[in-house]
Design an enzyme around this catalytic site. Structure first.
Site, mmCIF file in Angstrom:
data_model
loop_
_atom_site.group_PDB
_atom_site.id
_atom_site.type_symbol
_atom_site.label_atom_id
_atom_site.label_comp_id
_atom_site.label_asym_id
_atom_site.label_seq_id
_atom_site.Cartn_x
_atom_site.Cartn_y
_atom_site.Cartn_z
ATOM 1 N N ASP A 486 -72.071 29.951 52.735
ATOM 2 C CA ASP A 486 -72.425 30.758 53.903
ATOM 3 C C ASP A 486 -73.923 30.943 54.053
ATOM 4 O OD1 ASP A 486 -70.071 31.483 55.164
ATOM 5 O OD2 ASP A 486 -69.680 33.130 53.774
ATOM 6 N N CYS A 487 -74.637 30.689 52.999
ATOM 7 C CA CYS A 487 -76.060 31.004 52.989
ATOM 8 C C CYS A 487 -76.954 29.779 53.179
ATOM 9 C CB CYS A 487 -76.411 31.721 51.696
ATOM 10 S SG CYS A 487 -75.486 33.260 51.535
#
Ligand code: GLC
Ligand code: GLC
Length: 812
Positions: A486-487
């Site tokens: 997600d990052c």
């Protein structure tokens, strides 16, 4: 280094026994299996909710509190001048004995002080919307004891987010009713809510309180509530402010005498036209009925026995006996238990997830399913349909949905380009476990819009196509907002700290940002999809997708290989990420995991080199870090990943979730020793033995992240309980290490073991069959030589499915 220990495993009772209340962090457990849930710490902190930790919070809890973990279900015992709690908190009166036993969906906390033992059993009975707290008081002294007992719960005003925000309203809305030994919480019931909660005890009470400030005193705390300290309830009736529920009971105990009190925290929903029994008076019929089902020790003990039987049955589906306690207890008890909890909660409510932030993740829930599907297949089936119903017609997906409404979450939206593939991953696991191909014909809508239904199979097809239609300049998958990580936000470019990395800009115009993680995932799930198509007679579709898979493999070999490992990605401008040419973060774990699982370039030595590089650059004492070296500065083309300090979370933390990917890669390559070494490093029971203090969080479950080698305190755990690690650890050990793999036509046997492994037996219930499988490794790491089924040799490694009991012998 020997570290202080705070507890130990009790495998016979399937419990973790905490013997010191001052654990390095609250060590929690989960109560409830469907609908009504509670979190409970080893000092009885935590809270309850119905289905959704945000929209139906029943009791109040303050995150980020000082001290940590204040607020919960408390019993105060006033014995002369001494006031104490069985779970030590909140009074913190030193106890003569303390013990907390976290078991399968129950917790038992026992304290002793001055000759009195107070033992509380907490659980949510099956199919009931209530938490039982059975308190047993025993006089172990030689004198008659006169005790004053106070219970305590604090109500949440239902919406956990506004409960902590909107005080100008909240301080005026609180309402309660008191009837006999039951305190009802009915805030907002007069208008749009059709639900209320209650707190009951099955004994006459000599007083009560429902207004927090009256009970506690404005200048006192949970540790010394005025009413308790003075031994005098106020019989307060809350109007606004903060409603609570406290019973007051005077208890006399002869020497040796023991008394049970059953407290019940319940939740009720009424029909619109049956809300009231008189103007402003709630209709309590259903509450009375629920109370009547659980108002004696006998009834409660029966409900508890049923819960224990339920867990016996669940944990009898896959049972291993290797003789290694540390392995057996994780496989047979805790790993499976954590899979159930994670399946139930996704990433919503833990002591790190506040329950107001996130709903169910699309990718998360598909992965969680793999750890859970053997336990209750019908629930997994429903979950697949729910998830697929949030998909868009082009194959993209809402990244999250709310469990209460099952609707896609507009705040976060879609655009995470790995999401669609996970639907195949989850569905294939379900069909292999159950043999239920009919799920493919279920009619499933898009974005929950009635009238848009197509078959689930069609959803799988457009999921695959979503990847194929979103390829970048190297014919590798475009990453979108992010892939599994997600990052890694390659199209986001944020300089504004008030923006979320996940929902701000997703510059798709002109992007060259491609993901090797999605490439590997596509090959793995693509092969599964091809096999599924063949299985159901869709040869053309199988051939079409095989071509796409082959093309992806070629693309990875051509433009996804860095010489010693797989690249991680290309950035917006088409520059390499996770390459030896980079200054930092030269190698990432996700693409090593997925491309080795996909066995891309195995024949050219790529898989072996990649796995060796993981050992060389990513491995450390506590597991494998996500990337190496860590980012030391923020790179705005990369997004959130480079926002974390070195060694934490996605920036070179040991993000446990992805370690199993490499471990599976190791098993496919037949490297049993390496697979086992990686596995044992993050296996809770091994960590428990060595690092209770350093690790900090619960030693009986995996946590999402352990600080990596670049961190200030390597080995410190965070974000325990709700993590994809649970399902991946289960999938890895049950199928790839111990080698019992459900397949369409039976069970495939293909272990990959350390050479020190000795004979072991797995009891596996599978559909209508039960197999007792004994494996003789003979010092071999991989490769099944021969199998006998009920004494007769079979060809190949798949035990053909047939109902009934069978014995299987496997020689490696
Ligand atoms: C969290 C998220 C998951 C994501 C992972 C890596 O575990 O729940 O969706 O894949 O972090 O960023
Ligand atoms: C994952 C990551 C976390 C990130 C979040 C955003 O949970 O672990 O670092 O902030 O995703 O949704």
């Amino acid at each position: 280094m020997e570290q202080k220990r705070y507890g130990h495993f009790d495998d016979q009772h399937r419990e973790y026994v905490i013997t010191d209340p001052q654990t390095p962090w609250p060590w929690i457990n989960y109560l409830g299996n469907e609908d009504f849930f509670s979190l409970i710490s080893n000092t009885a902190g935590g809270y309850s909710f119905y289905k959704d930790a945000k929209f139906r919070r029943i009791t109040r809890y303050r995150y980020n509190n000082v001290p940590m973990d204040n607020g919960g279900r408390y019993f105060y015992i006033k014995d002369g001048d001494t006031v104490w709690n069985p779970g030590w908190k909140p009074c913190k009166t030193p106890l003569d004995f303390y013990e907390c036993r976290h078991g399968m969906s129950y917790t038992r906390i026992t304290g002793r002080k001055n000759g009195i033992e107070a033992s509380v059993l907490f659980f949510v009975p099956l199919k009931k919307w209530a938490e039982v707290q059975k308190l047993t008081l025993t006089n172990q002294s030689k004198e008659v004891k006169q005790l004053k007992l106070f219970s305590f719960e604090e109500w949440c005003l239902w919406n956990a987010a506004t409960d902590m925000e909107n005080f100008q309203r909240n301080f005026s809305t609180g309402e309660v009713e008191i009837e006999g030994s039951t305190i009802y919480h009915k805030t907002e019931y007069r208008e749009r809510r059709n639900h209320y909660a209650f707190y009951h005890v099955n004994a006459p009470i000599q007083g009560f309180d429902t207004d927090r400030e009256t009970f506690v005193g404005l200048y006192n705390a949970f540790a010394d509530p005025q009413a308790v300290m003075e031994g005098k309830p106020r019989n307060s009736h809350a109007h606004g402010w903060s409603p609570i529920a406290s019973h007051y009971i005077e208890v006399t105990l002869q020497p040796g005498e023991s008394k049970d009190f059953v407290f019940l925290l319940g939740y009720i929903e009424n029909e619109q036209d049956e809300k009231f029994e008189a103007p402003q008076v709630i209709n309590k019929k259903k509450a009375h009925a629920l109370i009547a089902e659980l108002d004696t020790t006998e009834k409660v003990d029966k409900a508890f026995a049923a819960l224990c039987e339920y867990w016996d049955a669940l944990l009898n589906i896959y049972k291993v006996k290797t003789g290694n306690d540390k392995l057996d207890r994780m496989v047979n008890i805790w790993n499976q238990y954590q899979c159930m909890v994670t399946f139930n909660f996704s990433r919503s409510a833990s002591f790190f997830e506040s329950g107001v932030g996130r709903g169910m993740g699309f990718r998360d829930s598909n992965q969680d399913l793999v750890g859970f599907v053997h336990q209750i297949p019908p629930r997994a089936r429903q979950r697949i349909i729910d998830i697929a119903s949030t998909q868009f017609p082009d194959g993209g997906c809402y990244h999250q949905y709310q469990p209460l409404t099952k609707r896609g979450n507009n705040d976060i939206g879609g655009g995470f380009n790995d999401d669609p593939c996970w639907l195949i991953f989850g569905t294939v696991a379900y069909i292999k476990e159950t043999g239920d191909f009919s799920i493919l014909d279920e009619m499933v809508p898009f974005d929950n819009q009635p009238g848009t239904e197509v078959t689930l199979f069609e959803h799988l097809k457009i999921s695959m196509d979503h990847v194929i239609k979103n390829l970048g300049p190297h014919m590798l998958p475009l990453i979108g907002r992010a892939d599994w990580n997600d990052c890694l936000n390659l199209n986001c470019f944020s300089w504004d700290p008030n923006e979320s990395f996940q929902t701000t800009e997703n510059v798709s115009e002109g992007t060259k940002a491609e993901s090797l993680m999605i490439a590997g995932l596509f090959v793995v799930t693509g092969k599964d999809y091809v096999a599924l198509c063949k299985k159901i007679g869709k040869a053309d579709e199988a051939a079409r997708m095989q071509q796409a898979v082959d093309a992806m493999i070629e693309a990875v070999k051509k433009d996804g290989w860095d010489g010693e490992w797989y690249l991680r990605a290309y950035d917006f401008y088409g520059r390499k990420i996770g390459s030896n040419e980079c200054d930092e973060a030269k190698i990432f774990i996700e693409s090593q995991g997925w491309c080795t699982m996909a066995e891309i370039g195995a024949e050219d030595g790529m898989v072996a080199k990649s796995l060796d590089s993981c050992k060389k650059y990513l491995e450390c004492e506590h597991g494998m870090v996500l990337n190496n070296p860590a980012f030391s500065k923020y790179i705005y083309e990369y997004g959130e990943i480079s926002s974390y300090p070195e060694g934490y979370k996605e920036n070179a933390g040991i993000f446990c979730h992805n370690n199993p990917w490499v471990i599976i890669g190791e098993t496919l390559a037949g490297r049993g020793n390496d697979a086992w070494n990686h596995y044992a490093k993050i296996l809770p029971s091994y960590v428990e033995e060595k690092y209770q203090t350093l690790h900090k969080v619960e030693p009986y479950v995996n946590c999402q992240m352990v600080a990596g080698k670049d961190a200030f305190r390597p080995g410190e755990g965070k974000n325990s309980w709700l993590t994809g690690t649970a399902a991946w650890m289960w999938y890895t050990v049950s199928e790839f290490i111990l080698g019992i793999k459900p397949d369409y036509d039976g069970i495939r046997i293909d272990p990959c073991l350390p050479e020190t492994a000795t004979d072991y037996t797995v009891n596996r219930k599978f559909r209508e069959a039960e197999y007792e499988i004994t494996i003789h490794p003979n010092g071999s790491q991989k490769g099944v030589k021969s199998i006998t089924l009920d004494g007769k040799p079979i060809d190949g490694t798949v035990i053909p499915y047939s109902a009934g009991k069978h014995t299987v012998e496997v020689t490696m």
